[in-house]
Design an enzyme around this catalytic site. Structure first.
Site, PDB file in Angstrom:
ATOM      1  N   GLU A  34     -25.686  -1.413  45.487  1.00 56.86           N
ATOM      2  CA  GLU A  34     -26.439  -2.286  46.030  1.00 56.86           C
ATOM      3  C   GLU A  34     -26.501  -2.984  47.374  1.00 56.86           C
ATOM      4  O   GLU A  34     -25.611  -2.185  47.695  1.00 56.86           O
ATOM      5  CB  GLU A  34     -25.404  -3.560  45.528  1.00 56.86           C
ATOM      6  CG  GLU A  34     -25.800  -4.476  45.589  1.00 56.86           C
ATOM      7  CD  GLU A  34     -24.006  -6.216  45.378  1.00 56.86           C
ATOM      8  OE1 GLU A  34     -23.189  -5.511  45.441  1.00 56.86           O
ATOM      9  OE2 GLU A  34     -24.298  -7.034  45.627  1.00 56.86           O
ATOM     10  N   ARG A 259     -12.571   7.630  42.789  1.00 58.22           N
ATOM     11  CA  ARG A 259     -14.246   7.308  43.996  1.00 58.22           C
ATOM     12  C   ARG A 259     -13.102   8.079  45.228  1.00 58.22           C
ATOM     13  O   ARG A 259     -12.419   8.889  45.253  1.00 58.22           O
ATOM     14  CB  ARG A 259     -14.107   6.025  44.532  1.00 58.22           C
ATOM     15  CG  ARG A 259     -12.724   5.442  44.904  1.00 58.22           C
ATOM     16  CD  ARG A 259     -12.478   4.118  45.097  1.00 58.22           C
ATOM     17  NE  ARG A 259     -13.706   3.427  45.495  1.00 58.22           N
ATOM     18  CZ  ARG A 259     -14.202   2.568  45.803  1.00 58.22           C
ATOM     19  NH1 ARG A 259     -14.617   2.706  44.475  1.00 58.22           N
ATOM     20  NH2 ARG A 259     -14.874   2.789  46.795  1.00 58.22           N
ATOM     21  N   LYS A 269     -17.543  -0.958  52.059  1.00 62.07           N
ATOM     22  CA  LYS A 269     -18.611  -1.846  52.874  1.00 62.07           C
ATOM     23  C   LYS A 269     -18.271  -3.184  52.833  1.00 62.07           C
ATOM     24  O   LYS A 269     -18.826  -3.278  54.847  1.00 62.07           O
ATOM     25  CB  LYS A 269     -19.370  -1.967  51.150  1.00 62.07           C
ATOM     26  CG  LYS A 269     -20.871  -0.714  51.633  1.00 62.07           C
ATOM     27  CD  LYS A 269     -21.485  -1.272  50.743  1.00 62.07           C
ATOM     28  CE  LYS A 269     -21.315  -1.060  48.976  1.00 62.07           C
ATOM     29  NZ  LYS A 269     -22.778  -1.355  48.836  1.00 62.07           N
TER      30      LYS A 269
HETATM   31  P1  ATP Z   1     -17.929  -0.661  47.816  1.00 68.30           P
HETATM   32  O1  ATP Z   1     -16.111  -0.731  47.396  1.00 68.30           O
HETATM   33  O2  ATP Z   1     -17.941   0.374  49.621  1.00 68.30           O
HETATM   34  O3  ATP Z   1     -18.257  -1.992  48.278  1.00 68.30           O
HETATM   35  P2  ATP Z   1     -19.598  -0.193  46.337  1.00 68.30           P
HETATM   36  O4  ATP Z   1     -18.799   0.825  44.698  1.00 68.30           O
HETATM   37  O5  ATP Z   1     -19.070  -1.517  45.995  1.00 68.30           O
HETATM   38  O6  ATP Z   1     -19.028   0.569  47.344  1.00 68.30           O
HETATM   39  P3  ATP Z   1     -22.082   0.744  45.078  1.00 68.30           P
HETATM   40  O7  ATP Z   1     -23.306   0.159  46.164  1.00 68.30           O
HETATM   41  O8  ATP Z   1     -21.628  -0.552  44.103  1.00 68.30           O
HETATM   42  O9  ATP Z   1     -20.913   0.596  46.390  1.00 68.30           O
HETATM   43  O10 ATP Z   1     -22.183   1.878  45.238  1.00 68.30           O
HETATM   44  C1  ATP Z   1     -23.374   2.413  44.602  1.00 68.30           C
HETATM   45  C2  ATP Z   1     -22.764   3.988  44.312  1.00 68.30           C
HETATM   46  O11 ATP Z   1     -21.710   4.494  44.701  1.00 68.30           O
HETATM   47  C3  ATP Z   1     -21.641   3.247  42.679  1.00 68.30           C
HETATM   48  O12 ATP Z   1     -22.180   4.165  41.635  1.00 68.30           O
HETATM   49  C4  ATP Z   1     -20.374   3.677  43.869  1.00 68.30           C
HETATM   50  O13 ATP Z   1     -19.747   4.439  41.910  1.00 68.30           O
HETATM   51  C5  ATP Z   1     -20.572   4.569  44.238  1.00 68.30           C
HETATM   52  N1  ATP Z   1     -19.322   4.873  44.988  1.00 68.30           N
HETATM   53  C6  ATP Z   1     -19.435   3.430  45.972  1.00 68.30           C
HETATM   54  N2  ATP Z   1     -18.277   4.267  46.645  1.00 68.30           N
HETATM   55  C7  ATP Z   1     -17.438   5.446  46.262  1.00 68.30           C
HETATM   56  C8  ATP Z   1     -17.069   6.033  46.782  1.00 68.30           C
HETATM   57  N3  ATP Z   1     -15.839   5.700  47.716  1.00 68.30           N
HETATM   58  N4  ATP Z   1     -16.689   7.862  46.000  1.00 68.30           N
HETATM   59  C9  ATP Z   1     -17.502   7.852  45.059  1.00 68.30           C
HETATM   60  N5  ATP Z   1     -18.491   6.876  44.833  1.00 68.30           N
HETATM   61  C10 ATP Z   1     -18.836   6.098  45.355  1.00 68.30           C
HETATM   62 MG    MG Z   2     -20.532  -2.248  43.182  1.00 70.39          MG
END
Ligand code: ATP
Ligand code: MG
Length: 561
Positions: A34, A259, A269
């Site tokens: 995102e 994760r 984020k």
């Molecule tokens: P955050 O929790 O930091 O806001 P998010 O998952 O909301 O991260 P996205 O932009 O939706 O952020 O993430 C894109 C991809 O990265 C998703 O498929 C998510 O599962 C993966 N991802 C995000 N954080 C991690 C992490 N700590 N370890 C592994 N994969 C991750």
């Molecule tokens: Mg997300």
């Protein structure tokens, strides 16, 4: 086929799918960020995982922006994410997609569900929907709008789209089961009304799809086979499947993995945005940030991050990785590849009283002992030098083998010197150390093998370049930055000493011309990178990437004993 040295539970699922021909032999993954912030090292893990799987199975890998929430998304984030994915080697070729390009299709799918009697327009507020959702032990309550007739739902949904209805007053909900043990299936919201410009769609839309509704459709449209996401979506999978089944469209397989969490590091984020907005760091690319831009500015190589991601592997169980392992990865890479240099961070002057006044010698220095092809360079040597304050003690403690009155040390690539006299100012600070050198001990001469207990680094005072050096340390003082006293938040765990700026450093001439992003091992000091933003020719600024001390190797050693 899979490369056989790699194996994990995701590859096992794929192998099985290939055996049963579930997706006609195809493997197609995606990375779906995102655009509401910069990518961090957790995202790097996901990029590597998806990209490597596609590559190893001769499949395809997409980059797709999940840009479904105009309130938090910006073009700046889109641009940085594209750059970071490419930097990490996630080659998506020409497959760059945006969920917002599917909005029309999603809208039509929603209309189809309304017509099937599987979705309805609900007038409850967000708060009311939340409070009627029930709990893990109690079922939810049905909305009074749940049994609206199809025609009315179609009219209202169209009005929602046309912008005739204020934010927050209506939603479109799936009609599933308010008593489902899985709360995600209790008539989840599919669309919200948001009157806000979208970074790609402008004012075209004022209804926006929720993640769960949008994500499966995006995967389906792109022909994704294995939709890999993090564990918190595991109990969303029944909803992912429900939407796709009800629509009767191509059905990808969602697979969840744990994760990445790292000690002393915050990977969220939202929290990282807070650090930036409240100026706890200088920006998303502050070298202390666990963002890809931060790591890049700090001096981490893409290779070292890939090596780290590949080494930690994937699992189905949450765990926390020791940050020392990340530091080990960059040391591994830089030890092999970084050019060596001499830099004195906290200088004190040495005068070699028996060395001729205006003489300058050009001494060869090894560029990289790990790589003979890196060759040698010339370092100038003269009567006046700088050494580290730490390499001299007027009164040496026990086992101190470096310079002190009457003792000898070797100057790297040069001579053995002996301290004869210490000169102090009125306040008693040491301002000069007078030494004598032994011409017979010049490095490379057959007479040079006299043994001394220490070798120290130095720079010639006449030729040294002034430099700023920024010493970075961990951003948080606690292994788990979220472990806080009552009434406090993660900010109370910020390390007050995470940045130390040294402005009077003296470095060898070659470093004055270092290009932005060049990496060096300052001998005996650590690994450093020329700062891409602030460094200027002749006035270099260096970021410490990592110290020389390898705590991870030590941990591994101890583990073996
Ligand atoms: P955050 O929790 O930091 O806001 P998010 O998952 O909301 O991260 P996205 O932009 O939706 O952020 O993430 C894109 C991809 O990265 C998703 O498929 C998510 O599962 C993966 N991802 C995000 N954080 C991690 C992490 N700590 N370890 C592994 N994969 C991750
Ligand atoms: Mg997300």
């Amino acid at each position: 086929m899979t490369t056989n040295e790699k194996s994990d539970f995701i590859r096992e699922i794929i192998d099985e799918d290939l055996k049963t021909n579930k997706f006609e032999g195809r493997v197609h993954t995606r990375f779906p960020p995102e655009p509401n912030g910069y990518l961090h090292i957790g995202h790097a893990k996901s990029i590597r995982l998806n990209y490597e799987i596609a590559k190893d199975y001769q499949g395809k890998f997409n980059l797709r922006f999940d840009d479904t929430n105009p309130e938090k998304e910006e073009q700046e984030y889109v641009d940085s994410i594209i750059e970071d994915v490419k930097w990490l080697g996630g080659d998506f070729e020409d497959r760059l997609f945006y969920a917002s390009d599917y909005f029309e299709q999603m809208y039509e799918f929603a209309v189809a569900l309304i017509k099937k009697g599987k979705a309805y327009v609900c007038d409850l507020s967000a708060d009311e929907i939340r409070s009627t959702r029930g709990t893990l032990t109690e079922p939810g309550t049905e909305s009074p709008y749940r049994n609206r007739i199809v025609e009315e739902n179609l009219i209202l949904f169209e009005q929602m789209r046309k912008g005739n209805i204020p934010d927050g007053t209506k939603t479109l909900r799936a009609k599933i089961d308010m008593a489902s043990p899985n709360i995600n299936l209790r008539d989840p919201i599919m669309y919200r009304i948001v009157h806000e410009g979208h970074h790609r769609q402008g004012d075209k839309w004022c209804v926006y799809p929720t993640y769960d509704w949008a994500h499966g459709i995006e995967d389906s449209i792109e022909g994704i086979t294995h939709s890999i996401c993090t564990l918190e979506f595991e109990n969303h999978r029944p909803l992912y499947d429900w939407y796709i089944n009800e629509l009767g469209i191509y059905h990808p397989q969602q697979i969840e993995f744990a994760r990445l969490n790292i000690t002393y590091t915050m990977l969220s984020k939202r929290r990282l945005l807070q650090l930036v907005q409240e100026h706890h760091v200088s920006g998303w690319d502050d070298p202390r940030m666990p963002t890809i831009v931060g790591f890049r500015r700090r001096g981490y190589t893409a290779e070292s991050i890939k090596m780290f991601c590949d080494k930690i592997g994937v699992s189905k169980k949450d765990s926390i990785i020791d940050v020392a392992m990340l530091e080990w990865s960059i040391r591994e890479d830089l030890n092999k590849n970084a050019q060596r240099a001499m830099a004195v961070l906290n200088p004190v002057k040495v005068i070699i009283t028996n060395y001729p006044e205006n003489k300058v010698e050009e001494l060869p220095a090894v560029n990289n002992p790990e790589d003979e092809s890196a060759g040698t360079r010339i370092v100038p040597f003269g009567r006046e030098l700088f050494i580290e304050q730490d390499d001299f003690r007027e009164v040496p403690p026990p086992k101190y083998y470096r310079l002190s009155p009457g003792t000898e040390v070797r100057l790297r690539y040069a001579y053995i010197i002996k301290c004869a006299k210490v000169i102090k100012d009125a306040q008693g600070n040491i301002i000069e150390i007078h030494c004598i050198y032994d011409p017979e001990t010049k490095s490379g001469l057959p007479t040079a093998n006299r043994k001394v207990k220490a070798t120290i680094h130095w720079v010639s005072a006449h030729d040294a370049v002034n430099a700023e050096v920024r010493l970075y340390d961990r951003l948080f003082i606690k292994e788990d930055p979220d472990e806080v006293e009552e009434g406090k938040d993660f900010l109370s765990n910020l390390n007050p000493n995470s940045l130390q700026v040294l402005t009077h450093c003296k470095v060898e001439p070659m470093l004055g011309a270092a290009a932005p992003g060049d990496r060096f091992q300052f001998e005996r000091v650590g690994y450093f990178c020329t700062d891409a933003k602030d460094s200027k020719p002749g006035a270099p600024v260096f970021n410490r990437i990592v110290t020389l001390k390898d705590t991870w190797a030590k941990i591994v050693q101890q583990g073996k004993k």
